[in-house]
Design a protein around this motif. Structure first.
Motif, PDB file in Angstrom:
ATOM      1  N   ILE A  23       2.789  -2.702  13.890  1.00  0.00           N
ATOM      2  CA  ILE A  23       2.720  -1.995  12.611  1.00  0.00           C
ATOM      3  C   ILE A  23       2.111  -2.932  11.578  1.00  0.00           C
ATOM      4  CG2 ILE A  23       4.041  -0.770  10.850  1.00  0.00           C
ATOM      5  CD1 ILE A  23       6.297  -0.534  12.981  1.00  0.00           C
ATOM      6  N   ASP A  24       1.018  -2.537  11.003  1.00  0.00           N
ATOM      7  CA  ASP A  24       0.338  -3.390  10.032  1.00  0.00           C
ATOM      8  C   ASP A  24       1.273  -3.770   8.887  1.00  0.00           C
ATOM      9  OD1 ASP A  24      -1.808  -4.759   8.844  1.00  0.00           O
ATOM     10  OD2 ASP A  24      -2.259  -3.023   7.571  1.00  0.00           O
ATOM     11  N   GLY A  25       1.413  -5.074   8.653  1.00  0.00           N
ATOM     12  CA  GLY A  25       2.248  -5.569   7.565  1.00  0.00           C
ATOM     13  C   GLY A  25       3.722  -5.678   7.883  1.00  0.00           C
ATOM     14  N   ASP A  26       4.149  -5.198   9.042  1.00  0.00           N
ATOM     15  CA  ASP A  26       5.561  -5.248   9.408  1.00  0.00           C
ATOM     16  C   ASP A  26       5.990  -6.678   9.741  1.00  0.00           C
ATOM     17  OD1 ASP A  26       7.992  -3.422  10.356  1.00  0.00           O
ATOM     18  OD2 ASP A  26       7.714  -4.955  11.899  1.00  0.00           O
ATOM     19  N   PHE A  27       7.272  -6.939   9.551  1.00  0.00           N
ATOM     20  CA  PHE A  27       7.836  -8.276   9.792  1.00  0.00           C
ATOM     21  C   PHE A  27       7.525  -8.779  11.201  1.00  0.00           C
ATOM     22  CE2 PHE A  27      11.467 -11.044  10.963  1.00  0.00           C
ATOM     23  CZ  PHE A  27      11.369 -11.990   9.951  1.00  0.00           C
ATOM     24  N   ALA A  80      13.584   9.368  13.646  1.00  0.00           N
ATOM     25  CA  ALA A  80      13.259   8.711  12.377  1.00  0.00           C
ATOM     26  C   ALA A  80      12.387   7.498  12.650  1.00  0.00           C
ATOM     27  CB  ALA A  80      14.528   8.303  11.634  1.00  0.00           C
ATOM     28  N   LEU A  81      11.645   7.081  11.622  1.00  0.00           N
ATOM     29  CA  LEU A  81      10.733   5.944  11.708  1.00  0.00           C
ATOM     30  C   LEU A  81      11.020   4.985  10.565  1.00  0.00           C
ATOM     31  CD1 LEU A  81       7.473   7.969  12.389  1.00  0.00           C
ATOM     32  CD2 LEU A  81       8.751   6.632  14.077  1.00  0.00           C
ATOM     33  N   TYR A  82      10.782   3.696  10.816  1.00  0.00           N
ATOM     34  CA  TYR A  82      11.116   2.663   9.835  1.00  0.00           C
ATOM     35  C   TYR A  82      10.079   1.547   9.894  1.00  0.00           C
ATOM     36  CZ  TYR A  82      15.615   4.983  10.605  1.00  0.00           C
ATOM     37  OH  TYR A  82      16.615   5.913  10.756  1.00  0.00           O
ATOM     38  N   VAL A  83       9.909   0.878   8.760  1.00  0.00           N
ATOM     39  CA  VAL A  83       9.012  -0.270   8.691  1.00  0.00           C
ATOM     40  C   VAL A  83       9.683  -1.359   7.871  1.00  0.00           C
ATOM     41  CG1 VAL A  83       7.810   0.561   6.619  1.00  0.00           C
ATOM     42  CG2 VAL A  83       6.633  -0.982   8.202  1.00  0.00           C
ATOM     43  N   ALA A  84       9.384  -2.603   8.203  1.00  0.00           N
ATOM     44  CA  ALA A  84       9.966  -3.747   7.500  1.00  0.00           C
ATOM     45  C   ALA A  84       8.925  -4.403   6.609  1.00  0.00           C
ATOM     46  CB  ALA A  84      10.507  -4.777   8.499  1.00  0.00           C
ATOM     47  N   ASP A 109       8.346  -9.981   4.797  1.00  0.00           N
ATOM     48  CA  ASP A 109       9.162 -11.182   4.617  1.00  0.00           C
ATOM     49  C   ASP A 109      10.636 -10.982   4.982  1.00  0.00           C
ATOM     50  OD1 ASP A 109       9.732  -9.449   2.575  1.00  0.00           O
ATOM     51  OD2 ASP A 109       9.729 -10.978   0.994  1.00  0.00           O
ATOM     52  N   HIS A 110      10.986  -9.826   5.573  1.00  0.00           N
ATOM     53  CA  HIS A 110      12.390  -9.592   5.922  1.00  0.00           C
ATOM     54  C   HIS A 110      12.480  -8.577   7.050  1.00  0.00           C
ATOM     55  CE1 HIS A 110      16.701  -8.700   5.510  1.00  0.00           C
ATOM     56  NE2 HIS A 110      16.776  -9.849   4.855  1.00  0.00           N
ATOM     57  N   PHE A 111      13.451  -8.775   7.964  1.00  0.00           N
ATOM     58  CA  PHE A 111      13.496  -7.937   9.150  1.00  0.00           C
ATOM     59  C   PHE A 111      14.119  -6.563   8.913  1.00  0.00           C
ATOM     60  CE2 PHE A 111      17.865  -9.230   9.321  1.00  0.00           C
ATOM     61  CZ  PHE A 111      18.512  -8.262  10.100  1.00  0.00           C
ATOM     62  N   GLU A 112      14.933  -6.386   7.868  1.00  0.00           N
ATOM     63  CA  GLU A 112      15.514  -5.074   7.604  1.00  0.00           C
ATOM     64  C   GLU A 112      14.404  -4.078   7.268  1.00  0.00           C
ATOM     65  OE1 GLU A 112      18.927  -4.665   5.098  1.00  0.00           O
ATOM     66  OE2 GLU A 112      19.687  -6.651   5.633  1.00  0.00           O
ATOM     67  N   THR A 113      14.583  -2.829   7.699  1.00  0.00           N
ATOM     68  CA  THR A 113      13.530  -1.833   7.564  1.00  0.00           C
ATOM     69  C   THR A 113      13.904  -0.748   6.550  1.00  0.00           C
ATOM     70  OG1 THR A 113      14.459  -0.727   9.520  1.00  0.00           O
ATOM     71  CG2 THR A 113      12.550  -2.154   9.866  1.00  0.00           C
ATOM     72  N   ARG A 114      12.913   0.086   6.218  1.00  0.00           N
ATOM     73  CA  ARG A 114      13.122   1.238   5.339  1.00  0.00           C
ATOM     74  C   ARG A 114      12.486   2.457   5.995  1.00  0.00           C
ATOM     75  NH1 ARG A 114       8.257   2.303   2.964  1.00  0.00           N
ATOM     76  NH2 ARG A 114       6.753   0.577   2.935  1.00  0.00           N
ATOM     77  N   SER A 115      13.017   3.623   5.672  1.00  0.00           N
ATOM     78  CA  SER A 115      12.566   4.864   6.292  1.00  0.00           C
ATOM     79  C   SER A 115      11.172   5.266   5.807  1.00  0.00           C
ATOM     80  CB  SER A 115      13.565   5.972   5.982  1.00  0.00           C
ATOM     81  OG  SER A 115      13.135   7.200   6.541  1.00  0.00           O
ATOM     82  N   VAL A 116      10.336   5.751   6.747  1.00  0.00           N
ATOM     83  CA  VAL A 116       9.001   6.268   6.429  1.00  0.00           C
ATOM     84  C   VAL A 116       8.771   7.530   7.261  1.00  0.00           C
ATOM     85  CG1 VAL A 116       7.990   4.041   5.777  1.00  0.00           C
ATOM     86  CG2 VAL A 116       7.943   4.768   8.170  1.00  0.00           C
ATOM     87  N   ASP A 117       7.750   8.296   6.896  1.00  0.00           N
ATOM     88  CA  ASP A 117       7.446   9.532   7.617  1.00  0.00           C
ATOM     89  C   ASP A 117       6.529   9.311   8.809  1.00  0.00           C
ATOM     90  OD1 ASP A 117       8.966  11.127   5.874  1.00  0.00           O
ATOM     91  OD2 ASP A 117       7.274  11.306   4.469  1.00  0.00           O
ATOM     92  N   GLU A 118       5.789   8.210   8.798  1.00  0.00           N
ATOM     93  CA  GLU A 118       4.860   7.939   9.885  1.00  0.00           C
ATOM     94  C   GLU A 118       4.652   6.433  10.042  1.00  0.00           C
ATOM     95  OE1 GLU A 118       1.249   9.903   8.700  1.00  0.00           O
ATOM     96  OE2 GLU A 118       0.566   8.168   7.546  1.00  0.00           O
ATOM     97  N   LEU A 119       4.213   6.059  11.228  1.00  0.00           N
ATOM     98  CA  LEU A 119       3.857   4.672  11.507  1.00  0.00           C
ATOM     99  C   LEU A 119       2.416   4.631  11.983  1.00  0.00           C
ATOM    100  CD1 LEU A 119       6.938   3.295  13.514  1.00  0.00           C
ATOM    101  CD2 LEU A 119       6.418   2.945  11.096  1.00  0.00           C
TER     102      LEU A 119
END
Length: 205
Positions: free
Chosen positions: A50-54, A26-30, A33-43
């Motif tokens: 990761i562009d825009g990631d925390f 699985a892949l995730y991005v934050a 403004d916050h370190f918790e991430t959400r699921s995505v299909d690609e990075l």
């Protein structure tokens, strides 16, 4: 060939390099403004992560992990990516008395399977993704109270502060790895990974 480490003078055990195989679960991005991430299909990865990631950026500000610098000192960002394994998170959850720890709760970007003892991979390990991306392991990701509080809140623990304090104790050497982008590109869910573990030794002065 000249023996640089004669056995009688300075015995050094050298463990040869090896290759392993793994897969992206699985892949995730934050959000920025916050370190918790959400699921995505690609990075989509650049040299800054990761562009825009925390945790994106070529540099970052030092914190409690770098007591040798005044807090807030600008330094190289070797923590662009957080890599975890489901089996290790399950062990930590069991030690905390909760049903699960989801990668999103602790800011993970990649969930990987197929590598025993993921958190023990040494610094310098290279992960070659089939699509062309390469990331390089910097070090173990030391568990902290911030991640512990996130776990406690998301898991519904009665005492969030107790959970915040417990997590760093029980997650040591099971929190996964931090890494940085050596070769940018796109990573997709299910992608195969070729892992190159470098030659290892224990330095003794």
């Amino acid at each position: 060939m000249l023996d640089l480490f004669p056995e009688a003078e300075n015995p050094v055990e050298i463990i040869p390099a090896r290759k392993l195989a793994a897969q992206v679960t699985a892949l995730y991005v934050a959000a920025s403004d916050h370190f918790e991430t959400r699921s995505v299909d690609e990075l989509l990865l650049g040299f800054s992560g990761i562009d825009g990631d925390f945790h994106a950026g070529m540099t970052r500000r030092s914190g409690g992990r770098e007591p040798w610098y005044p807090r807030g000192t600008e330094m190289r960002n070797e923590r662009q990516l957080s890599v975890v394994a489901a089996d290790e998170l399950a062990i930590v959850a069991g030690r905390m008395g909760i049903a699960e720890i989801r990668p999103e709760w602790i800011g993970a970007n990649l969930l990987i399977e197929g590598l025993p003892h993921l958190s023990m991979l040494p610094s310098g390990t290279l992960l070659f993704f089939k699509g062309g991306v390469t990331i390089k392991v910097d070090a173990q990701n030391g568990p902290c109270r911030i991640a512990g509080r996130s776990v406690a809140e998301n898991a519904g623990m009665a005492d969030h502060e107790t959970g915040a304090l417990l997590f760093p104790k029980v997650a040591k050497r099971l929190r996964g790895l931090v890494a940085w982008v050596e070769k940018p590109g796109r990573i997709t869910t299910g992608e195969e990974i070729s892992v190159r573990v470098p030659e290892q030794w224990i330095y003794r002065a």
